[in-house]
Design a protein around this motif. Sequence first.
Motif, PDB file in Angstrom:
ATOM      1  N   LYS A  69       0.841  -1.198   0.000  1.00 42.34           N
ATOM      2  CA  LYS A  69       0.000   0.000   0.000  1.00 42.34           C
ATOM      3  C   LYS A  69       0.874   1.245   0.000  1.00 42.34           C
ATOM      4  O   LYS A  69       2.006   1.237   0.472  1.00 42.34           O
ATOM      5  N   SER A  75      -5.773   4.014  -1.658  1.00 41.53           N
ATOM      6  CA  SER A  75      -6.433   3.183  -2.672  1.00 41.53           C
ATOM      7  C   SER A  75      -5.422   2.537  -3.625  1.00 41.53           C
ATOM      8  O   SER A  75      -5.761   1.613  -4.350  1.00 41.53           O
ATOM      9  N   ASP A  76      -4.168   3.015  -3.602  1.00 42.13           N
ATOM     10  CA  ASP A  76      -3.112   2.439  -4.446  1.00 42.13           C
ATOM     11  C   ASP A  76      -2.535   1.223  -3.729  1.00 42.13           C
ATOM     12  O   ASP A  76      -1.775   1.365  -2.779  1.00 42.13           O
ATOM     13  N   ARG A  77      -2.895   0.025  -4.187  1.00 43.79           N
ATOM     14  CA  ARG A  77      -2.475  -1.218  -3.538  1.00 43.79           C
ATOM     15  C   ARG A  77      -1.598  -2.083  -4.443  1.00 43.79           C
ATOM     16  O   ARG A  77      -1.370  -3.244  -4.144  1.00 43.79           O
TER      17      ARG A  77
END
Length: 138
Positions: A69, A75-77
């Motif tokens: 993460k 939200s960027d995983r």
Amino acid sequence: MRRLSYLLAISAMILSTALIPASASASRGHRACVSVQPEAGFYEGGRVGSEVLTVPDSRCRTISVSHIKDPANPSDRCQTFLLGFYPLVDGSLTYTEPVTACGRRQTVLARNVPDGTEYIVLYNVDYLEQRIQFRVHH
């Protein structure tokens, strides 16, 4: 008769206690994969490299990443990872092919890695100050 029962019970207890450490010590040498969260070591050419890691003595023969993460963008995983293995060959590391890994799932970056191997984990950055959080399993 009581004395014989008492001696048998004590003998059984001693024998079972003696067997427990033997089986426990046998399993210590064959641990499962170890999970670590490495510190960042450097930034160069669009990639961040981790501190130098060493594969511990274990049954685990893979190196994988998980729990990826970006703290600045939750939200960027997903991120692209690769490994650089020591010793240096002709002054440089030996690298694996880049692999995209996402979220909590373990993604294997290398297989059949011997105990004691030293390596670094590298990941591509999407913007200059990006620092991805992830776990390494080796």
